[in-house]
Design an enzyme around this catalytic site. Sequence first.
Site, mmCIF file in Angstrom:
data_model
loop_
_atom_site.group_PDB
_atom_site.id
_atom_site.type_symbol
_atom_site.label_atom_id
_atom_site.label_comp_id
_atom_site.label_asym_id
_atom_site.label_seq_id
_atom_site.Cartn_x
_atom_site.Cartn_y
_atom_site.Cartn_z
ATOM 1 C CE LYS A 183 16.041 5.554 66.489
ATOM 2 N NZ LYS A 183 15.679 4.433 67.288
ATOM 3 C CE LYS A 252 19.940 -3.052 66.970
ATOM 4 N NZ LYS A 252 18.893 -2.380 66.864
#
Length: 306
Positions: A183, A252
């Site tokens: 991911k 992030k």
Amino acid sequence: MTPTQPNLEDIFMKTIGVIGLGNMGRGMALSLQRGGYEVVGTDASSETRASLAAEGVTVVDTVAEVMAKVELVVLSLPTAAIVSEVVAGKGGIIENAKKGVIVVDTSTSHPDTTRALAKQLHAVGMRMMDAPVSGGPKGAITGTMAMVIGASDEDFAEAEPVLKAMSAKRVHIGGVGAGHVAKIANNLFTASHLLVAGEVTRMAAAAGVPVERLLQGINAGSGRSFVTEHSFPTWVMNGKFDSGFTMKLMRKDVRLSQELTSAVGLDLPLTKRVAELWAESSQTIGDAEDFNRIVELGTRESKAAA
């Protein structure tokens, strides 16, 4: 496309917990309920809890109340630190351990965090797998997300009927933590493609080429990507910028890519520059804005100057 739902006679995990009921968690909870599962959810926000309760999902106030009822629990949380707190912190999952329960982290987190938590959960008779998702809030609510999964073969097989109720595609990448590596890589690609697409479309416009037709040409050739085929027509060209995923969250995720790169001892200059540009973008594009706004980098005055 609606994913195939499990045969209710074959369901042996009947009650599923969802911790974190924001944009993604809400959709997953409702997809699970639609798939025939009993769902028990909780969230740190009382307003969020009340909102989902109004939609017919059983909502409780604490992690302990969730754990008392479930065979599998799904985490949908914004950061690795919050995942750690929910799993290993005061009043968290480990304090309320229930032998045999699988914890499925659908957040985008750090693989080392996941592996460390998996060891702690194993020590109290529980199991962990990472199954971060793509598809946004729409994919969550329709059960059409894609998942990249880190788990043992046995845990993946056991949990897959539950995952199938939430997703259209599931790719088992490897052991625990592998899903988060995949991911992070996926989001780094997206972050990079958006930066390049923003610059390429400005270049074409300055050269007198209509951007819409430029994208048609690119999408017919080898330069196409999800960004040019989907993101631009869905969120950029129409000015909507309402994907449901913020600049803060993508920043992030890009930082996670740099932490992972450092952890494995690599020097990757191109992705390092991508990370620098995303960090610098905070001067002109706020955390709460849609992440596709990165295509406007270099076209705005800095917030300090403004």
